[in-house]
Design an enzyme around this catalytic site. Structure first.
Site, short mmCIF file in Angstrom:
data_model
loop_
_atom_site.label_atom_id
_atom_site.label_comp_id
_atom_site.label_asym_id
_atom_site.label_seq_id
_atom_site.Cartn_x
_atom_site.Cartn_y
_atom_site.Cartn_z
N ARG A 12 46.98 -8.57 -41.86
CA ARG A 12 47.20 -8.78 -43.31
C ARG A 12 45.92 -8.48 -44.10
NH1 ARG A 12 45.72 -10.74 -48.20
NH2 ARG A 12 44.85 -12.59 -47.16
N ASP A 13 45.00 -9.41 -44.14
CA ASP A 13 43.81 -9.18 -44.96
C ASP A 13 43.04 -7.95 -44.49
OD1 ASP A 13 42.17 -10.14 -47.17
OD2 ASP A 13 40.63 -10.49 -45.68
N HIS A 203 36.66 -18.36 -44.49
CA HIS A 203 37.00 -16.93 -44.48
C HIS A 203 35.81 -16.17 -45.06
CE1 HIS A 203 39.94 -13.50 -44.95
NE2 HIS A 203 39.08 -13.17 -45.90
N HIS A 205 33.46 -12.52 -45.52
CA HIS A 205 33.33 -11.06 -45.46
C HIS A 205 31.87 -10.73 -45.15
CE1 HIS A 205 37.31 -9.67 -47.10
NE2 HIS A 205 37.40 -10.98 -47.21
N CYS A 236 36.51 -4.23 -49.07
CA CYS A 236 36.42 -5.11 -50.24
C CYS A 236 36.46 -4.22 -51.47
CB CYS A 236 35.12 -5.91 -50.20
SG CYS A 236 34.85 -6.88 -51.70
N ASN A 245 35.93 -7.97 -43.36
CA ASN A 245 35.94 -9.26 -42.67
C ASN A 245 34.90 -9.29 -41.55
OD1 ASN A 245 38.41 -10.87 -43.66
ND2 ASN A 245 39.20 -8.78 -43.43
#
Lengths: 298, 298
Positions: A12-13, A203, A205, A236, A245
């Site tokens: 997903r992300d 979470h 990055h 991003c 990530n």
């Protein structure tokens, strides 16, 4: 800390901002490989407007193709009531909502200020009760591209409001990759002090190369769960040249070396990350997938 | 920790494994830009066999072109008596020696086991006394590509032997980029406990994405000084696909955000890193040079 839970977010992300659209079949292969590597909780889809996020247009198809595994928790992201209904219909094991600590970012992302969004979440969470566990991610928890600094008090006021929903966990997300270990220690520490019983997920990055340092700081500050993506996939949009990530295999390497249990197998993670790199047709930012693990001299 | 010293190593360790040979003039521009960014201690050359390390063949020319700055310490690396004589002749402000914690690596690098090398260093250090300060770097302090694990006791026995030389500082180097924050905490802690009065410098590579996390762990464990290179320049011959040193600007970003003084200016570091990227003609692994600092919303 004897064990840390890793939530795999590559499907997903990780993929969300990828220009290369991965086929549903490829996404299911990625998910299979993640499970084979030991992943037991995974963000597999988001139920958002497919015009805005084309990579997630096949969310229902991905959900219906998932291996039936009672030991794996499949998480879906929803931003509103309609997304929640789709997620429920598609059979997610857990639904994750998001609100931004920054009103400006939340307005751009969800067309409402943060407390309006939390108000909507309360209604949805009431519907979810008994049906599916609900988690909430607080985005821009470490800084905002529009507002800059997010004061700790502001973050705590958001978390206070969210606690009324009684989420299974609260995640602090460094949406734009500005966090540093000292920020993480302070903010995770502050949220834990206020709500010692709500598990904290983080979470990060790796936009400014602090992602793994932040992960370690979060563990030291008492976070129970960390998001990561195989190969570090995940661009991003606010820093196009920088990486996304933190890489699952890089995190597993660090934790293996510290004797912290994750349930994940490093070599299988590396294999999955390399497969994903080929499937996407471009290099991924993970480092351990290139350098390998600790030298095996046996 | 209110302040941390950063030693800029791009002109030596950073360039050493670069295929692109930088001209002496370009090296001097790099050094100028580093000084303009606030660097006050810098590894500018190594005095080794130019056939083995062609990038360092102009060590004397670089030394003679350096700006005369009483406030900047120019460090030269030497591996033996001949190198030390060259460094002294060239006018270094400080000489740095190296020994590997691993006998196998030391044998390959310097043709002797570690304690033989330390014996040679004692003779050289006696010559240096009164002439120039001497530091020693212990390579493979966190792991060796040939021997694998380096026990903490082995590392301490090396440091014990080095302490007899009374070096100005002892550096622990993660030559192949395998260290993790827990290793750093343990090893820096163990060396500090044994020799509380010898300042500790740490040298990390970001080969497995743990470099910045290790830097933070080293600071927390009491290291006084960290090596870094603009742009993160510096390949690792043992992991050709992976990145090299931790990037100066990435480190400065993290420390600025923590309120830890370095004397370096982030924007000037980013500018120097971008200049170096152009001079080398290929992308460098630093992230903050791509993503920029914390959002400026003023």
């Amino acid at each position: 800390m004897a064990a840390i839970e890793i939530v795999e977010v590559s499907p997903r992300d990780g993929l969300q901002n990828e220009k290369t659209l991965l086929s549903t079949a490829d996404k299911l292969t990625l998910i299979d490989r993640a499970i084979a590597a030991g992943v037991r909780r995974m963000e597999v889809a988001s139920f958002v407007n497919p015009k805005k996020v084309p990579q997630m247009a096949d969310a229902e198809a991905v959900m219906s193709g998932l291996p039936a595994r009672a030991d794996v928790t499949y998480v879906g992201l929803a931003l509103n009531d309609r997304g929640f209904s789709r997620a429920l219909q598609a059979g997610v094991d857990e639904v994750n909502f998001a609100v931004m600590a920054s009103d400006t970012f939340n307005q751009r992302n969800q067309g409402a200020d943060a407390f309006e969004t939390i108000g909507q979440l309360e209604t949805i969470a009431a519907r979810a009760r008994g049906a599916v566990p609900v988690g909430v991610t607080v985005g821009t928890a470490f800084g905002c591209p529009f507002e800059g600094e997010i004061p700790v008090d502001r973050l705590l006021s958001i978390v206070d409001a969210l606690a009324a929903i009684a989420p299974r966990e609260i995640a602090l997300a460094d949406t734009i990759g500005v966090a540093t270990p000292r920020d993480v220690a302070r903010r995770v520490g502050a949220v834990r002090a206020r709500f010692p019983k709500i598990p904290i997920r983080c979470h990060f990055h790796n936009t400014r190369n602090t992602g793994i340092a932040n992960a370690w700081a979060a563990i030291e500050a008492g976070a129970a769960t960390l998001d990561a993506s195989l190969g570090g996939v995940g661009g991003c949009p606010f820093a196009p040249a920088a990486t996304g990530n933190i890489a699952t295999e890089d995190l597993v390497y660090m934790l293996d070396r510290a004797g912290i249990e994750t349930g994940l197998d490093l070599e299988a993670c590396i294999g999955a990350a390399r497969w994903l790199e080929e499937a996407l047709g471009h290099s991924l930012p993970g480092q351990v997938m290139k350098a390998g693990g600790f030298p095996d001299v046996a």
